[in-house]
Motif scaffolding. Structure first.
Motif, PDB file in Angstrom:
ATOM      1  N   GLU A  22      -5.992   7.705  -1.825  1.00 19.51           N
ATOM      2  CA  GLU A  22      -5.781   6.332  -1.359  1.00 19.51           C
ATOM      3  C   GLU A  22      -6.123   5.286  -2.416  1.00 19.51           C
ATOM      4  O   GLU A  22      -5.678   4.138  -2.321  1.00 19.51           O
ATOM      5  CB  GLU A  22      -6.614   6.062  -0.099  1.00 19.51           C
ATOM      6  CG  GLU A  22      -6.191   6.874   1.124  1.00 19.51           C
ATOM      7  CD  GLU A  22      -4.762   6.586   1.557  1.00 19.51           C
ATOM      8  OE1 GLU A  22      -4.276   5.460   1.321  1.00 19.51           O
ATOM      9  OE2 GLU A  22      -4.122   7.496   2.116  1.00 19.51           O
TER      10      GLU A  22
ATOM     11  N   HIS B 137       1.757   4.486  -2.915  1.00 20.28           N
ATOM     12  CA  HIS B 137       1.815   5.955  -2.837  1.00 20.28           C
ATOM     13  C   HIS B 137       3.121   6.462  -3.454  1.00 20.28           C
ATOM     14  O   HIS B 137       3.149   7.482  -4.135  1.00 20.28           O
ATOM     15  CB  HIS B 137       1.732   6.415  -1.382  1.00 20.28           C
ATOM     16  CG  HIS B 137       0.375   6.245  -0.763  1.00 20.28           C
ATOM     17  ND1 HIS B 137      -0.775   6.669  -1.378  1.00 20.28           N
ATOM     18  CD2 HIS B 137      -0.010   5.713   0.424  1.00 20.28           C
ATOM     19  CE1 HIS B 137      -1.811   6.405  -0.586  1.00 20.28           C
ATOM     20  NE2 HIS B 137      -1.368   5.816   0.504  1.00 20.28           N
TER      21      HIS B 137
ATOM     22  N   HIS C  92       0.833  -1.200   0.000  1.00 21.45           N
ATOM     23  CA  HIS C  92       0.000   0.000   0.000  1.00 21.45           C
ATOM     24  C   HIS C  92       0.875   1.261   0.000  1.00 21.45           C
ATOM     25  O   HIS C  92       0.697   2.153  -0.824  1.00 21.45           O
ATOM     26  CB  HIS C  92      -0.917  -0.036   1.229  1.00 21.45           C
ATOM     27  CG  HIS C  92      -1.759   1.177   1.382  1.00 21.45           C
ATOM     28  ND1 HIS C  92      -3.096   1.197   1.084  1.00 21.45           N
ATOM     29  CD2 HIS C  92      -1.455   2.439   1.790  1.00 21.45           C
ATOM     30  CE1 HIS C  92      -3.578   2.405   1.295  1.00 21.45           C
ATOM     31  NE2 HIS C  92      -2.599   3.181   1.726  1.00 21.45           N
ATOM     32  N   GLU C  93       1.818   1.303   0.921  1.00 23.27           N
ATOM     33  CA  GLU C  93       2.661   2.503   1.012  1.00 23.27           C
ATOM     34  C   GLU C  93       3.532   2.644  -0.231  1.00 23.27           C
ATOM     35  O   GLU C  93       3.773   3.746  -0.714  1.00 23.27           O
ATOM     36  CB  GLU C  93       3.511   2.486   2.283  1.00 23.27           C
ATOM     37  CG  GLU C  93       2.714   2.464   3.582  1.00 23.27           C
ATOM     38  CD  GLU C  93       1.687   3.584   3.701  1.00 23.27           C
ATOM     39  OE1 GLU C  93       1.851   4.631   3.045  1.00 23.27           O
ATOM     40  OE2 GLU C  93       0.693   3.406   4.427  1.00 23.27           O
TER      41      GLU C  93
ATOM     42  N   TYR D  57     -10.691   7.321   3.225  1.00 24.15           N
ATOM     43  CA  TYR D  57     -10.205   5.952   3.012  1.00 24.15           C
ATOM     44  C   TYR D  57     -11.287   5.081   2.362  1.00 24.15           C
ATOM     45  O   TYR D  57     -11.015   4.315   1.454  1.00 24.15           O
ATOM     46  CB  TYR D  57      -9.747   5.322   4.331  1.00 24.15           C
ATOM     47  CG  TYR D  57      -8.387   5.802   4.757  1.00 24.15           C
ATOM     48  CD1 TYR D  57      -7.233   5.199   4.254  1.00 24.15           C
ATOM     49  CD2 TYR D  57      -8.238   6.859   5.637  1.00 24.15           C
ATOM     50  CE1 TYR D  57      -5.987   5.642   4.628  1.00 24.15           C
ATOM     51  CE2 TYR D  57      -6.988   7.312   6.014  1.00 24.15           C
ATOM     52  CZ  TYR D  57      -5.863   6.698   5.507  1.00 24.15           C
ATOM     53  OH  TYR D  57      -4.624   7.139   5.863  1.00 24.15           O
TER      54      TYR D  57
HETATM   55 ZN   LIG Z   1      -2.428   5.232   2.194  1.00 29.83          ZN
END
Ligand SMILES: [Zn+2]
Length: 668
Positions: free
Chosen positions: A491, A465, A461-462, A602
């Motif tokens: 997100e 980004h 997930h990170e 989110y």
């Molecule tokens: Zn995130």
């Protein structure tokens, strides 16, 4: 006068338009000490001021070239300085340098506020001749002017002075709030290894008793989460839950009250009824009322399934305690694990041996390579802590980005998981740079760093980004670089990428048993997915309770806000567990600062993420075709068009709730 100021004075008289040199230096190149770091940030502040003077000094017709270009360069200095100061304040091992960085961030932020309230700059942008400008540039101007108006540029002098003072105070409040969380780690002491029953063997090995025979556990994620998931001792889980949900308590309670009060005052000065209205004005959702309706819609959609999830947890508890009438908050993760074992024949510890940290890290890089045609190379450049690794990203032989992985906990470090941008990419000028800051297992000699599947999800997930930021960092304008899209879309790309690490074929490419080298069996992955789907509706309700808390603390007069009462009341309305009035989790809910009223983002993003997946071939997620198309439609444009338009470009239609609804129902 420092040398850089002399250089700047000379730049002031340079012919216009002047393009500053491109920047690709590793951010920590000269390993700055406190004074050098201060000097570096102040140099950028001075440069930003100098650019402002040049922008204001333009004579004659204002054009994109002589005005917007300078405005963008001004933002480049400010943003770069702010990013560096924010990262150093969050990760540097020396608390004095962290404090220096916080002070520097305050100065950057003060100048940012000053500029956002500078009517002369607003007027300059308004009077530009935009004939012939492309759509992205027009959108940039539109968003920039909206930002000025939301900042209060149109208010009278006295109001702007108060806005400025409030913004400056809010920076120090926010820093204090985050510092208390970083430094608010708590400990839980157990009398002997016997109390660690149920926890994985490597956990017990890593937590040896001290000289007094006692074992000290912390509230850092790698310590706390396994306890809440696996520990058989109800008392240990209860104590850990309380410790975890009282981090930064009581210190942050008054800090949070002040944050809420000052934000409310600021919103009123800016002409909004509440901070929640203000914070949603430039988001996809558009208003606090619509955010509230969205939360209601999602909470309602998941209500019945969450209740049945809860009943299953209660039934499982009754097998051991027939008189049980409720499931407590500290039991829910543990019971969920037991249900997964009994009803889905899945033990989440069984997958951990396939997820040693080093292999997962390589997997993240390899999958990104395959999807987007990138290569990654470890490089030796200065870093702020010996455990931090640096990588460069290449495409077709060309270097296109650099990033740092700071992945394991240490005292005083940012305690959650996030991507910190360092330098925004600008096409033909600046190389994007960023850092992933996580708190994952591993990083010590002899510890394979076996990760839970949730940890693997977090890391992907990170990294999502980071990819979005760097692949979206080749446009013309810094102000549209990377994730500078509407905040409630940010997100979605990362949440979509999470799907890849639930796919057996994708996992088999990197998840190998740390002792035998055997790839993770597809059957085990399918079992895991079925088991993990259990409790999905409860998770959705928990998310909505956070979203509602975040909105409720900011959608009314601060005199009506008692954070404890709101947290307890929302908990009671959204979640089936008995209250725990002895906890005050809002004191360590960092999003109440960074996201303030908009935690709903989110779930909003997740609705879009589930829909975006429909543009991929689920039977072959590694196929490069859809990934390249997705990259071009969604990631590469950054913030150069409204998010809804990018999504429509990829899907060929506006996004809908249907895919999200199917996902929710498949968890039942
Ligand atoms: Zn995130």
């Amino acid at each position: 006068m420092p040398a850089s100021t002399l250089v700047l004075a000379a730049l002031l008289f340079a012919p216009l338009p002047h393009m500053p040199p491109s920047d690709d230096r590793p951010f920590w190149s000269d390993r700055p000490t406190g004074a050098a770091f201060e000097h570096r940030i102040d140099g950028r502040i001075a440069e930003a001021r100098a650019i402002r003077e040049r922008l204001l000094g333009v004579r004659g017709r204002r054009t994109i070239a002589n005005t917007l270009t300078l405005y963008d360069q001004l933002q480049r200095q400010l943003e770069g300085a702010g990013n560096q100061a924010t990262l150093v304040a969050a990760v540097h091992p020396d608390s004095r340098l962290r404090a220096t960085a916080e002070a520097a961030a305050q100065r950057v932020s003060a100048l940012g506020t000053e500029i956002s309230l500078d009517r002369r700059i607003y007027d300059a942008l308004t009077t530009m001749d935009t004939a012939g400008a492309d759509a992205a540039t027009r959108y940039y101007i539109e968003r920039a002017l909206l930002g000025f108006r939301l900042a209060g540029v149109n208010k009278d002098d006295a109001t702007r002075a108060r806005i400025r003072a409030l913004n400056e105070e809010l920076v120090t409040i926010s820093q204090g709030f985050n510092r208390n969380i970083r430094e608010g780690t708590r400990t839980v002491t157990v009398d002997s290894a016997g109390e660690l029953g149920g926890l994985p063997e490597d956990y017990v090995t890593a937590h040896r008793p001290g000289a007094d025979g006692k074992i000290v556990l912390t509230t850092e994620y790698p310590d706390a989460i396994p306890v809440l998931t696996y520990a058989r001792s109800d008392d240990l889980r209860r104590r850990m839950r309380i410790a975890f949900d009282t981090r930064a308590f009581p210190g942050n309670m008054a800090v949070l009250d002040r944050m809420i009060a000052r934000r409310a005052e600021l919103a009123h000065l800016l002409g909004f009824a509440s901070w929640a209205d203000y914070a949603t004005a430039d988001k996809m959702v558009g208003s606090a009322a619509k955010a509230s309706a969205f939360i209601d819609r999602i909470a309602e959609a998941s209500a019945a399934a969450a209740q049945s999830d809860y009943q299953r947890l209660l039934e499982r508890k009754r097998q051991d305690d027939p008189s049980a009438t409720a499931v407590n908050r500290w039991e829910s993760g543990y019971l969920r694990e037991l249900v997964r074992r009994s009803s889905y024949d899945f033990d989440s510890q069984k997958v951990r041996p396939y997820f040693p940290y080093e292999a997962v890290k390589q997997g993240v890089l390899d999958i990104s390579s395959r999807l987007f045609g990138l290569t990654f190379r470890r490089v030796s450049v200065p870093v702020w802590h010996p455990s931090v690794e640096a990588y460069e990203m290449f495409e077709g032989g060309r270097r296109v980005g650099r990033f740092y992985l700071d992945m394991h906990p240490r005292p005083g470090k940012f305690s959650h998981a996030a991507h910190f941008p360092i330098r925004a990419g600008i096409g033909g000028q600046d190389l994007p740079e960023g850092a992933l800051v996580c708190n994952l297992p591993g990083g010590t000699v002899g510890d394979p760093g076996l990760m839970s599947h949730d940890d693997v999800v977090t890391m992907f997930h990170e990294f999502g980004h980071l990819l979005h930021t760097q692949l979206g960092g080749r446009g013309r304008w810094l102000g549209q670089s990377g994730v500078k899209t509407e905040w409630d879309f940010v997100e979605a790309p990362s949440q979509m990428l999470e799907e890849w690490i639930r796919d057996p074929a994708v996992l088999a490419t990197f998840a190998r048993h740390y002792q035998t080298g055997e790839p993770i069996p597809a059957a085990l992955v399918r079992q895991m997915n079925r088991a993990e789907a259990f409790g999905r509706a409860l998770d959705v309700r928990a998310q909505m309770s956070l979203a509602r808390i975040s909105l409720s603390l900011y959608d009314r007069l601060p005199a009506q806000v008692n954070t404890d009462s709101i947290v307890q009341a929302v908990g009671a309305a959204y979640l089936p567990y008995p209250p725990m009035p002895e906890t005050h989790f809002q004191a360590s809910f960092g999003h109440l600062d960074g996201y303030s009223a908009i935690y709903y983002t989110y779930m909003w993003s997740l609705v879009i993420a589930k829909d975006l997946l429909s543009g991929f071939d689920r039977s072959d997620l590694l196929a490069p075709g859809p990934a390249r198309r997705y990259r071009k439609a969604i990631l590469a444009p950054g913030g150069s068009a409204p998010a809804a338009a990018l999504v429509q470009r990829f899907l060929g239609r506006p996004f809908s709730f249907d895919a999200w609804r199917r996902w929710l129902d498949s968890g039942a």
